[in-house]
Design an enzyme around this catalytic site. Structure first.
Site, PDB file in Angstrom:
ATOM      1  CG  HIS A 167      52.364  28.365  32.117  1.00  0.00           C
ATOM      2  ND1 HIS A 167      51.905  29.484  32.750  1.00  0.00           N
ATOM      3  CD2 HIS A 167      51.327  27.473  32.131  1.00  0.00           C
ATOM      4  CE1 HIS A 167      50.674  29.291  33.159  1.00  0.00           C
ATOM      5  NE2 HIS A 167      50.295  28.072  32.781  1.00  0.00           N
ATOM      6  CD  GLU A 270      50.416  30.165  29.642  1.00  0.00           C
ATOM      7  OE1 GLU A 270      50.541  28.998  29.180  1.00  0.00           O
ATOM      8  OE2 GLU A 270      49.519  30.478  30.448  1.00  0.00           O
TER       9      GLU A 270
END
Length: 299
Positions: A167, A270
């Site tokens: 992330h 991400e």
């Protein structure tokens, strides 16, 4: 993406175990780059290549507390992404980002980068949320480029399925001026619009408001930051999903660990395997998601 050599992990000059903001961490400082990884979540919080400004964004309001997810950096989402599909009371993005990983040591990789390795195994607490035997490892190499390799191995006797994401929060000058290249033609689900499905028509994605999209894309993305001055290239392997996220002003103001005025300086691009791209592992098998970030220009 250069494979790592077979040298054992151990002590390495320029790499030290320390405590940062009250949490166990490993700090890297070499002629090529500086970096920081917290053992909680094997959470990358810093990468600054020599001659560059910070590439990774961390919130100034992040809460540094055991068991509390850190805002910014590169959280590891595993074994699910977002809310758990079956148990809404389970922690968002899984448990890996709040579990303490074991630090296995450091070494020089084939390109001369300082490479660190961290490991997480199932225990009684994880089994209550994800009833499978597994081992997860993160290798992160700090140099002129940043390399991340997240591996999951099935140590049990039955197949299991999981989602995963690195992330990544990237530091940008102003997200309203940023262009993301590489997603044209990809199908995506727009979470802001209730998971409506679209195809990306634009050669350059430019954000004009709250954005939370899951693209079906394995392509390299380029974040054009400081137009004409600096670009970030996000190359990946074994990743079929790309998530693009920025909360924009209203949503950011509702997040205590974010800050109402911080959103223009960050953009999440991400590398993931989520939704229809989730991974199924047979007993004894393993899967590794690779990401290499490089910087062109100066900023």
């Amino acid at each position: 993406m250069t494979p790592s050599n077979s040298k054992p992990f151990g002590e390495l000059a320029g790499v030290e175990r320390t405590t940062t903001r009250g949490l166990p961490s490993v700090r890297v400082h070499t002629s090529e780059a500086s970096g920081l990884v917290f053992l909680q979540g094997a959470h990358l919080a810093e990468w600054v290549p020599a001659g560059q400004s910070p590439v990774i964004w961390m919130s100034e309001r992040a809460v540094y507390q055991a068991g509390k997810a850190l805002r910014g950096g590169v959280p590891i989402c595993f074994p699910w992404f977002g809310a758990n599909a079956e148990h809404k009371d389970f922690p968002a993005h899984g448990f890996a980002r709040t579990k303490e990983f074991k630090y296995l040591g450091a070494r020089l990789d084939d390109t001369g980068r300082a490479e660190l390795e961290f490991a997480l195994e199932d225990d009684d607490a994880t089994y209550l949320l994800f009833p499978h035997a597994f081992e997860a490892r993160l290798r992160v190499a700090f140099g002129k480029t940043l390399s991340l390799a997240f591996s999951v191995a099935n140590r049990g006797s039955s197949v299991f399925t999981f989602e995963e994401a690195l992330h990544s929060y990237f530091h940008v000058a102003d997200v309203r001026e940023v262009a993301v290249i590489g997603l044209q033609g990809a199908a995506y689900h727009d979470k802001v619009l209730g998971m409506a499905e679209f195809n990306e028509a634009a050669p350059e994605l430019r954000l004009t408001g709250e954005t939370d999209r899951v693209y079906e894309s394995a392509a390299t993305c380029t974040i054009v930051d400081l137009p004409g001055k600096r670009s970030l290239h996000v190359e990946k392997a074994n990743s079929q999903s790309t998530v693009v996220w920025n909360p924009w002003s209203e949503r950011a103001s509702q997040m205590a660990d974010f800050g109402a005025d911080a959103w223009p300086q960050m953009l999440c691009v991400e590398s993931a395997n989520v939704g229809s791209s989730r991974i199924s592992l047979a007993p004894g098998d393993s899967h590794t998601l690779h990401v290499v970030v490089s910087v062109a220009g100066a900023g």
